[in-house]
Design a protein around this motif. Sequence first.
Motif, PDB file in Angstrom:
ATOM      1  N   MET A 261      -7.749 -14.539  -6.583  1.00 41.35           N
ATOM      2  CA  MET A 261      -8.912 -14.672  -5.366  1.00 41.35           C
ATOM      3  C   MET A 261      -9.613 -13.572  -5.284  1.00 41.35           C
ATOM      4  SD  MET A 261      -7.545 -17.778  -2.833  1.00 41.35           S
ATOM      5  CE  MET A 261      -6.636 -19.227  -3.872  1.00 41.35           C
ATOM      6  N   GLY A 262     -10.705 -13.097  -5.866  1.00 42.87           N
ATOM      7  CA  GLY A 262     -11.275 -12.074  -5.821  1.00 42.87           C
ATOM      8  C   GLY A 262     -11.829 -11.792  -4.545  1.00 42.87           C
ATOM      9  N   SER A 263     -12.257 -12.695  -3.568  1.00 44.66           N
ATOM     10  CA  SER A 263     -12.651 -12.544  -2.092  1.00 44.66           C
ATOM     11  C   SER A 263     -11.546 -12.497  -1.013  1.00 44.66           C
ATOM     12  CB  SER A 263     -13.674 -13.629  -1.888  1.00 44.66           C
ATOM     13  OG  SER A 263     -12.998 -14.824  -1.928  1.00 44.66           O
ATOM     14  N   SER A 264     -10.180 -12.635  -1.567  1.00 46.55           N
ATOM     15  CA  SER A 264      -9.358 -12.682  -0.669  1.00 46.55           C
ATOM     16  C   SER A 264      -9.197 -11.231   0.054  1.00 46.55           C
ATOM     17  CB  SER A 264      -8.149 -13.113  -0.985  1.00 46.55           C
ATOM     18  OG  SER A 264      -8.379 -14.470  -1.708  1.00 46.55           O
ATOM     19  N   PRO A 265      -8.613 -11.322   1.245  1.00 49.57           N
ATOM     20  CA  PRO A 265      -8.117  -9.614   1.717  1.00 49.57           C
ATOM     21  C   PRO A 265      -6.822  -9.494   1.065  1.00 49.57           C
ATOM     22  CG  PRO A 265      -7.531 -11.656   3.251  1.00 49.57           C
ATOM     23  CD  PRO A 265      -8.480 -12.362   2.199  1.00 49.57           C
ATOM     24  N   ALA A 266      -6.584  -8.046   1.029  1.00 44.35           N
ATOM     25  CA  ALA A 266      -5.135  -7.618   0.464  1.00 44.35           C
ATOM     26  C   ALA A 266      -4.267  -7.803   1.489  1.00 44.35           C
ATOM     27  CB  ALA A 266      -5.397  -5.999   0.210  1.00 44.35           C
ATOM     28  N   PRO A 267      -2.980  -7.963   0.979  1.00 43.35           N
ATOM     29  CA  PRO A 267      -1.884  -8.169   2.016  1.00 43.35           C
ATOM     30  C   PRO A 267      -1.680  -6.926   3.156  1.00 43.35           C
ATOM     31  CG  PRO A 267      -1.070  -8.508  -0.372  1.00 43.35           C
ATOM     32  CD  PRO A 267      -2.430  -8.095  -0.125  1.00 43.35           C
ATOM     33  N   PHE A 268      -1.228  -7.088   4.148  1.00 44.85           N
ATOM     34  CA  PHE A 268      -1.208  -6.303   5.049  1.00 44.85           C
ATOM     35  C   PHE A 268      -0.390  -5.127   4.463  1.00 44.85           C
ATOM     36  CE2 PHE A 268       1.309  -4.082   8.583  1.00 44.85           C
ATOM     37  CZ  PHE A 268       0.086  -4.030   9.443  1.00 44.85           C
ATOM     38  N   ALA A 269       0.555  -5.156   3.703  1.00 43.72           N
ATOM     39  CA  ALA A 269       1.339  -3.960   3.147  1.00 43.72           C
ATOM     40  C   ALA A 269       0.066  -2.922   2.442  1.00 43.72           C
ATOM     41  CB  ALA A 269       2.455  -4.025   2.494  1.00 43.72           C
ATOM     42  N   ASP A 270      -0.961  -3.571   2.159  1.00 44.75           N
ATOM     43  CA  ASP A 270      -1.828  -2.759   1.295  1.00 44.75           C
ATOM     44  C   ASP A 270      -2.954  -2.155   2.017  1.00 44.75           C
ATOM     45  OD1 ASP A 270      -0.405  -3.236  -1.128  1.00 44.75           O
ATOM     46  OD2 ASP A 270      -1.996  -4.851  -1.877  1.00 44.75           O
ATOM     47  N   ILE A 271      -3.014  -2.361   3.419  1.00 39.43           N
ATOM     48  CA  ILE A 271      -3.946  -1.601   4.414  1.00 39.43           C
ATOM     49  C   ILE A 271      -3.702  -0.024   4.298  1.00 39.43           C
ATOM     50  CG2 ILE A 271      -4.600  -1.437   6.821  1.00 39.43           C
ATOM     51  CD1 ILE A 271      -4.262  -4.122   7.346  1.00 39.43           C
ATOM     52  N   GLY A 272      -4.693   0.771   3.989  1.00 35.93           N
ATOM     53  CA  GLY A 272      -4.551   2.143   3.840  1.00 35.93           C
ATOM     54  C   GLY A 272      -3.796   2.538   2.629  1.00 35.93           C
ATOM     55  N   ARG A 273      -3.707   1.677   1.510  1.00 37.41           N
ATOM     56  CA  ARG A 273      -2.959   2.037   0.220  1.00 37.41           C
ATOM     57  C   ARG A 273      -3.794   3.031  -0.353  1.00 37.41           C
ATOM     58  NH1 ARG A 273       1.260   0.078  -2.476  1.00 37.41           N
ATOM     59  NH2 ARG A 273       1.569  -1.566  -1.024  1.00 37.41           N
ATOM     60  N   ARG A 274      -5.096   2.882  -0.385  1.00 38.45           N
ATOM     61  CA  ARG A 274      -5.961   3.713  -1.218  1.00 38.45           C
ATOM     62  C   ARG A 274      -5.781   5.214  -1.021  1.00 38.45           C
ATOM     63  NH1 ARG A 274     -12.455   2.644  -2.613  1.00 38.45           N
ATOM     64  NH2 ARG A 274     -12.819   4.466  -3.912  1.00 38.45           N
ATOM     65  N   ALA A 275      -5.652   5.604   0.315  1.00 35.64           N
ATOM     66  CA  ALA A 275      -5.633   6.721   0.725  1.00 35.64           C
ATOM     67  C   ALA A 275      -3.990   7.314   0.431  1.00 35.64           C
ATOM     68  CB  ALA A 275      -5.925   7.036   2.120  1.00 35.64           C
ATOM     69  N   ARG A 276      -3.263   6.327   0.710  1.00 26.12           N
ATOM     70  CA  ARG A 276      -1.800   6.744   0.580  1.00 26.12           C
ATOM     71  C   ARG A 276      -1.391   6.933  -0.830  1.00 26.12           C
ATOM     72  NH1 ARG A 276      -0.441   2.663   3.428  1.00 26.12           N
ATOM     73  NH2 ARG A 276       0.391   1.215   1.806  1.00 26.12           N
ATOM     74  N   ASP A 277      -1.704   6.160  -1.650  1.00 28.37           N
ATOM     75  CA  ASP A 277      -1.487   6.396  -3.244  1.00 28.37           C
ATOM     76  C   ASP A 277      -2.123   7.782  -3.572  1.00 28.37           C
ATOM     77  OD1 ASP A 277      -0.315   3.925  -3.324  1.00 28.37           O
ATOM     78  OD2 ASP A 277      -1.895   3.019  -4.691  1.00 28.37           O
ATOM     79  N   LEU A 278      -3.325   8.116  -3.345  1.00 29.46           N
ATOM     80  CA  LEU A 278      -3.894   9.150  -3.585  1.00 29.46           C
ATOM     81  C   LEU A 278      -3.040  10.459  -3.273  1.00 29.46           C
ATOM     82  CD1 LEU A 278      -7.609  10.361  -3.764  1.00 29.46           C
ATOM     83  CD2 LEU A 278      -6.031  11.816  -3.114  1.00 29.46           C
ATOM     84  N   LEU A 279      -2.561  10.299  -1.828  1.00 29.63           N
ATOM     85  CA  LEU A 279      -1.889  11.218  -1.316  1.00 29.63           C
ATOM     86  C   LEU A 279      -0.184  11.319  -1.918  1.00 29.63           C
ATOM     87  CD1 LEU A 279      -3.214  11.224   2.170  1.00 29.63           C
ATOM     88  CD2 LEU A 279      -3.692  12.996   0.567  1.00 29.63           C
ATOM     89  N   THR A 280       0.350  10.482  -2.081  1.00 27.64           N
ATOM     90  CA  THR A 280       1.775  10.408  -2.621  1.00 27.64           C
ATOM     91  C   THR A 280       2.103  10.003  -3.913  1.00 27.64           C
ATOM     92  OG1 THR A 280       2.026   8.086  -1.674  1.00 27.64           O
ATOM     93  CG2 THR A 280       2.274  10.095  -0.239  1.00 27.64           C
ATOM     94  N   LYS A 281       1.376   9.090  -4.558  1.00 29.91           N
ATOM     95  CA  LYS A 281       1.686   8.311  -5.633  1.00 29.91           C
ATOM     96  C   LYS A 281       1.780   9.547  -6.765  1.00 29.91           C
ATOM     97  CE  LYS A 281       0.761   4.459  -8.780  1.00 29.91           C
ATOM     98  NZ  LYS A 281      -0.362   3.346  -9.046  1.00 29.91           N
ATOM     99  N   ASP A 282       3.019   9.238  -7.518  1.00 29.04           N
ATOM    100  CA  ASP A 282       3.159  10.087  -8.784  1.00 29.04           C
ATOM    101  C   ASP A 282       3.589  11.458  -8.326  1.00 29.04           C
ATOM    102  OD1 ASP A 282       2.870   7.955 -10.577  1.00 29.04           O
ATOM    103  OD2 ASP A 282       0.633   8.431 -10.724  1.00 29.04           O
ATOM    104  N   PHE A 283       3.770  11.892  -7.340  1.00 26.50           N
ATOM    105  CA  PHE A 283       4.236  13.172  -6.873  1.00 26.50           C
ATOM    106  C   PHE A 283       5.924  13.145  -7.103  1.00 26.50           C
ATOM    107  CE2 PHE A 283       0.136  13.958  -5.048  1.00 26.50           C
ATOM    108  CZ  PHE A 283       0.031  15.355  -5.268  1.00 26.50           C
ATOM    109  N   ASN A 284       6.469  14.094  -7.890  1.00 26.87           N
ATOM    110  CA  ASN A 284       7.925  13.697  -8.157  1.00 26.87           C
ATOM    111  C   ASN A 284       8.537  15.315  -8.520  1.00 26.87           C
ATOM    112  OD1 ASN A 284      10.675  12.458  -9.331  1.00 26.87           O
ATOM    113  ND2 ASN A 284       9.640  13.469 -11.421  1.00 26.87           N
TER     114      ASN A 284
END
Length: 275
Positions: free
Chosen positions: A1-24
């Motif tokens: 559903m394109g108009s639905s809100p994201a799950p609570f766990a996804d709040i702030g995910r855009r910034a969090r992924d940029l700062l942490t995702k794929d760093f290994n």
Amino acid sequence: MGSSPAPFADIGRRARDLLTKDFNYDQKFSISIPSSTGMGLTATGVKKDQIFVGDISTQYKGEKTTVDVRVDTYSNVFTKVTYDVLPGTKAAISFNVPDHKSGKLDVHYLHHHAAINSSIGLNPSPLLEVAAAIGSKDVAIGGEIAFDTASSSFTKCNAGISFNKPDLSAALVLTDKGQTVKASYAHCVNPLKGTEVAAEMTHRLSSYENSFSIGSIHMIDNLTLVKTRFSDNGKVAILSQREWRPKSLVTVSTEYDTKAANVAPKFGLAIALKP
């Protein structure tokens, strides 16, 4: 559903992924083999210092059912079965072998103005968890709680609000039972070159301690990106990722602690292949 809100766990995910995702900072190799019959196979190996661990996972996708099975180096078997009960509603049962107390039932419900996730442990003293977000894909507010029936206490009580647009995302989350506030922001400053910046700040109400991280991502070309991250603790991280063939990635990461000049920088290499 394109108009639905994201799950609570996804709040702030855009910034969090940029700062942490794929760093290994280890050596990681994975290969995924898809299949036209709905059965996929993925093998992953990670070398941490002198220890090598790995796992093999398979996934079967049917019309309404998805079955995931993963076996790791220590012969632990993780199984998850997901079934589409109704449009917008999914139920999943997961368990680990040989851990007979690991069984869990998850129910996910997605509505035009709500996203609800709940889970209960399948044991005599289960952990109950409920997370909900209401609003739309642009503005959402939500919270999550977890209750441990064994100790009759709440182990989790968080709340948050998010604002999302195609070029920016902002979020404010209250965690640690109201003891920590996290604010994050991500902004696309140059859509043509794929340049985006993000920042996250954490304030601990009990100790009045503050911490923050800022980062950026920039597309060198259609196949290569570079990410940077700077933290208040003096650590600087850089990541470069190259898609050398469709869906196959090579990622190189490094981190240097400017406050520990006598400590060697960390380096990591990750190769993900998908024939």
